[in-house]
Scaffold this active site. Structure first.
Site, PDB file in Angstrom:
ATOM      1  N   THR A  54      -4.890   6.527  -0.138  1.00  0.00           N
ATOM      2  CA  THR A  54      -6.167   7.237  -0.170  1.00  0.00           C
ATOM      3  C   THR A  54      -6.122   8.382  -1.179  1.00  0.00           C
ATOM      4  O   THR A  54      -5.217   9.228  -1.116  1.00  0.00           O
ATOM      5  CB  THR A  54      -6.456   7.793   1.239  1.00  0.00           C
ATOM      6  N   GLU A  68     -10.106  12.241   7.421  1.00  0.00           N
ATOM      7  CA  GLU A  68     -10.000  13.591   6.866  1.00  0.00           C
ATOM      8  C   GLU A  68     -11.349  14.301   6.840  1.00  0.00           C
ATOM      9  O   GLU A  68     -11.441  15.486   7.169  1.00  0.00           O
ATOM     10  CB  GLU A  68      -9.419  13.524   5.453  1.00  0.00           C
ATOM     11  N   ARG A  70      -8.587   3.507  13.314  1.00  0.00           N
ATOM     12  CA  ARG A  70      -7.647   4.607  13.490  1.00  0.00           C
ATOM     13  C   ARG A  70      -6.931   4.629  14.836  1.00  0.00           C
ATOM     14  O   ARG A  70      -5.737   4.936  14.893  1.00  0.00           O
ATOM     15  CB  ARG A  70      -8.362   5.939  13.268  1.00  0.00           C
ATOM     16  N   THR A 119      -9.342  -5.815   3.426  1.00  0.00           N
ATOM     17  CA  THR A 119      -9.117  -4.889   2.317  1.00  0.00           C
ATOM     18  C   THR A 119     -10.018  -5.380   1.195  1.00  0.00           C
ATOM     19  O   THR A 119      -9.881  -6.515   0.747  1.00  0.00           O
ATOM     20  CB  THR A 119      -7.640  -4.905   1.866  1.00  0.00           C
ATOM     21  N   LYS A 124      -4.914  -2.157  10.083  1.00  0.00           N
ATOM     22  CA  LYS A 124      -5.193  -2.268   8.647  1.00  0.00           C
ATOM     23  C   LYS A 124      -5.444  -3.708   8.184  1.00  0.00           C
ATOM     24  O   LYS A 124      -6.073  -3.910   7.149  1.00  0.00           O
ATOM     25  CB  LYS A 124      -3.991  -1.742   7.842  1.00  0.00           C
ATOM     26  N   GLN A 158      -4.421   1.744  14.893  1.00  0.00           N
ATOM     27  CA  GLN A 158      -3.302   2.125  14.017  1.00  0.00           C
ATOM     28  C   GLN A 158      -2.402   3.167  14.668  1.00  0.00           C
ATOM     29  O   GLN A 158      -1.165   3.041  14.655  1.00  0.00           O
ATOM     30  CB  GLN A 158      -3.875   2.663  12.697  1.00  0.00           C
ATOM     31  N   ASP A 177      -9.416   0.321   1.720  1.00  0.00           N
ATOM     32  CA  ASP A 177      -8.427  -0.024   2.748  1.00  0.00           C
ATOM     33  C   ASP A 177      -9.033   0.344   4.115  1.00  0.00           C
ATOM     34  O   ASP A 177      -8.758   1.400   4.680  1.00  0.00           O
ATOM     35  CB  ASP A 177      -7.150   0.780   2.480  1.00  0.00           C
ATOM     36  N   GLU A 219     -10.928   3.792   3.355  1.00  0.00           N
ATOM     37  CA  GLU A 219     -10.063   4.654   2.544  1.00  0.00           C
ATOM     38  C   GLU A 219     -10.326   4.310   1.088  1.00  0.00           C
ATOM     39  O   GLU A 219     -10.217   3.139   0.701  1.00  0.00           O
ATOM     40  CB  GLU A 219      -8.581   4.433   2.864  1.00  0.00           C
ATOM     41  N   ASP A 260       0.843  -1.188   0.000  1.00  0.00           N
ATOM     42  CA  ASP A 260       0.000   0.000   0.000  1.00  0.00           C
ATOM     43  C   ASP A 260       0.884   1.245   0.000  1.00  0.00           C
ATOM     44  O   ASP A 260       1.684   1.439   0.918  1.00  0.00           O
ATOM     45  CB  ASP A 260      -0.910  -0.023   1.229  1.00  0.00           C
ATOM     46  N   HIS A 274      -3.728  13.651   1.074  1.00  0.00           N
ATOM     47  CA  HIS A 274      -3.980  12.667   2.131  1.00  0.00           C
ATOM     48  C   HIS A 274      -2.777  12.532   3.060  1.00  0.00           C
ATOM     49  O   HIS A 274      -2.931  12.433   4.278  1.00  0.00           O
ATOM     50  CB  HIS A 274      -4.314  11.299   1.543  1.00  0.00           C
ATOM     51  N   GLU A 281      -9.175   3.893  -2.408  1.00  0.00           N
ATOM     52  CA  GLU A 281      -7.905   3.751  -3.134  1.00  0.00           C
ATOM     53  C   GLU A 281      -8.149   3.050  -4.466  1.00  0.00           C
ATOM     54  O   GLU A 281      -9.205   2.458  -4.677  1.00  0.00           O
ATOM     55  CB  GLU A 281      -6.904   2.905  -2.327  1.00  0.00           C
TER      56      GLU A 281
END
Lengths: 436, 436
Positions: B365, B379, B243, B263, B259, B246, B239, B204, B129, B136, B206
């Site tokens: 992202t 975000e 938070r 996915t 994470k 992480q 993804d 996220e 990734d 981002h 992606e």
């Protein structure tokens, strides 16, 4: 239980070991599953075809027809255990199942270890690298100038780790090309990073746990107590590292090109069953905060007393200069790790991340408390500032082209006066010059 | 080139798309390679058995007998390109190779898209990734309180990335279980971290590039110019991220359990050939330091203009409260990424790390400069401090159990007055409650 096969008194591969690997021969490039007893490599596919496993209840021996051990590793523990015990019986002097008089099958199924070529024992689906030594974590944090305290805030609470690259895992003996990448500018420099070969190539002495059994489904978890069922066995692992590339790239997403150019593993997977006589407790540590329940170890002795040694020899360059004796750079022990493989398994899956047979969990660099037990050049040379002296009297910091790194591991004992060693053989790799 | 198959004017799957995927049917659970035209899924295995590919020179169509697309992806670009063009011809009205009058083969080889079940298109060997959006990267650095400046020192010099977990990559539609893990203590708190389900579950948006061709051997490298040969195509990727887990774990080794619990990828791999009409330049950026030569883009238009949209709907919980309209939370574009997939490929392999067909490279992202183009809740809600309003008027920050996240992507145009869209379908996932 003496074997009818010859076994040197100090061989890693006593009849009490029975590790699993994959090999081919000069006559046939076909990869086959095998085991090793003394200096004899045994072709398990041939034994399977010779019906030697027919009496192992519930075992479909066609898993030994595969070119990797993934299907065997995925068997339930009780089957893997029964197969290993049966192999011991097949090679034990006077056992009722002994093959000692079955010359035809023995001729077909045994090779001198020097004659065979070893291959990766499993197809590694996913590879994860933990950082389970407190000594290494603190030393590396300080030397790599990671922001914050040397021991990261999370480390006392969980075994920190990162996902590694499976495609660059190679078998012992595979040359490693010095990687290229972006090297950070010198402190205070106004120029930017420069591109070129790493000038700080390092090794890391680790042990790898290979996942076995059925693992877990997405969204489910394993516990520390699942370690026997879900770890097939251990191998030695060299986590080659390019320190300045790693240092430049790793904040905030972790190591990448500084690590993904090669990871070497030793060829024989030593089962946890074989290591049971060497079980021991985790290190006593002070001022440790309470640990989350999912990381509690039900087993009072969840780790193993295994002696680890590492040498470096300049196979090409230094030999020409008259130096051909390996320099012994490390003597350490698996028991220095603060976290067990059961804890790594539980932590990795607590999020619901699936484990599959053949996945690989690296322990992190197995540095211990003594200077001699530091397990990478980053620590041994204080990031290149304190040279070590080779057996030929040279001062050295990082790995040079042509250097060969050899790692060995053995748990030693005698059983009834005979060799009872459970060892790993050697994990070896030579550094090749960078691409130009 | 109109098709004889019906294609809606706004379908993602015009005859100019021809993506590749893997499906099964109610009648047979066997996984088969397919393509999609309008709402018709075409069984490529059946076409292969019907000798429809016999005239494609040099193509061994038995790769379509596999249960994944890895073997097809590993074909050289010229073969993949010839096969795709041939499929277009097979379904074009009036083309000499057209199957329009071969009712028997069409009956055997075509399904309504609603009838089939889609599966992971490739067996992902390794998943990486990246973090290619400047917006981002800076936002996440600030909001995740990564030490140092919001944009990490290395980011302007190379596309930073980390190795992800391949075993938890799932196909669109697979439920994602809310992960458990260690949540950091509140700032100023004297208690330690607590164990439990994440309270800050995020998505996220992606794009994933799937590796094709022969890749590179250990110790060798690919260049940016190898992108057409060595990227098979793109898919949408979610993804999922926890938070606070992480944030607690990621220094210094990067994201791990925050994470690796899931996915999600969309089912159809859209080839770079199909995306050629939508090529565009990378964003103009100011005060960018010179880039290392291995990252230079020979192609002036190395990225693609693809419109990206994301919605969230409380499929279970909110529907019961009368809210069943998806909330549109993002409109972005692939062209906001600062690095191209060719640069990611070159960077990943510059160390000598091998790429293999089926490997997956996430873009990171895809946030853009506008508020509406922020592509994750971290975000959008400023790390949970600024709620967004759902279509039903609720204030929300993180994902709740039962929420469904849908991601779509399409590059739109008309060709000769007909639909020329190249779209990706939908990448969808529902959040399931955590294990107790």
């Amino acid at each position: 239980m003496p074997s009818f096969l010859p076994i040197d008194p100090d061989s890693d591969f006593s009849i009490h070991n029975i590790p699993f690997g994959v090999f081919s021969t000069a006559e046939s490039a076909e990869k086959r599953c095998g085991t090793r007893i003394g200096d004899t490599v045994v072709d398990l596919r041939e034994l399977c075809r010779g019906k030697a496993f027919d009496e192992v209840s519930g075992f479909n021996s066609s898993v030994f027809e595969q070119s990797t051990l993934n299907d065997f590793a995925a068997q339930p523990l009780e089957i893997r255990r029964a197969v290993r015990s049966h192999i011991q019986a097949l090679f034990t002097l006077g056992a009722s199942q002994s093959l000692e008089h079955n010359k035809e099958l023995l001729d077909k199924a045994t090779y001198d270890a020097d004659e065979v070529k070893m291959h990766l024992p499993v197809r590694v689906g996913d590879y994860t690298d933990f950082c389970a030594s407190e000594y290494h974590t603190a030393n590396a944090g300080r030397l790599m100038k990671v922001p914050g305290p040397p021991l990261p805030p999370a480390w006392n609470h969980l075994p920190i780790g990162y996902h590694g690259r499976a495609s660059s895992i190679v078998i012992s003996g595979t040359p490693i090309t010095r990687p290229r990448g972006l090297r950070p500018p010198a402190p205070g420099s106004t120029t930017g990073p420069t591109f070129g070969p790493t000038a700080s190539l390092d090794m890391e002495y680790e042990m790898a746990a290979i996942v076995g059994g059925q693992g877990n489904q997405l969204g489910e978890s394993l516990s520390t107590g699942d370690v026997m069922e879900n770890i097939f066995g251990l191998a030695i692992m060299n986590d080659w590292s390019a320190r300045e590339i790693q240092g430049f790239e790793m904040i905030p997403l972790g190591p990448f090109n500084g690590k993904n150019f090669g990871t070497t593993v030793s060829p024989w997977i030593v089962t946890l069953d074989a290591l049971q006589p060497f079980k021991t407790n985790l290190p006593q540590r002070e001022n440790v905060p309470p640990m989350a329940s999912y990381l509690h170890e039900a087993d009072a002795k969840p780790t193993f007393d295994i002696e680890l040694d590492m040498t470096v020899v300049g196979e090409f360059i230094l030999a020409a200069a008259g130096e051909d004796e390996p320099t012994h750079v490390m003597h350490s022990n698996l028991k220095h790790l603060a976290y067990s493989f059961g804890q790594m398994l539980a932590h990795h899956t607590v999020s619901g991340c699936p484990m599959q047979a053949g996945d690989m969990l690296g322990s992190g660099t197995i540095s211990g408390p003594e200077p001699k037990s530091l397990a990478c050049l980053l620590e041994i040379t204080e990031r290149g500032t304190k040279p070590f002296r080779t057996s030929g009297g040279q001062e050295r910091v990082w790995l040079q082209d042509g250097d060969r790194v050899d790692m060995t591991a053995v748990a030693k004992r005698t059983v009834g006066g005979e060799n009872g060693n459970v060892g790993f053989g050697v994990c070896s790799g030579v550094v090749k010059p960078a691409l130009v």
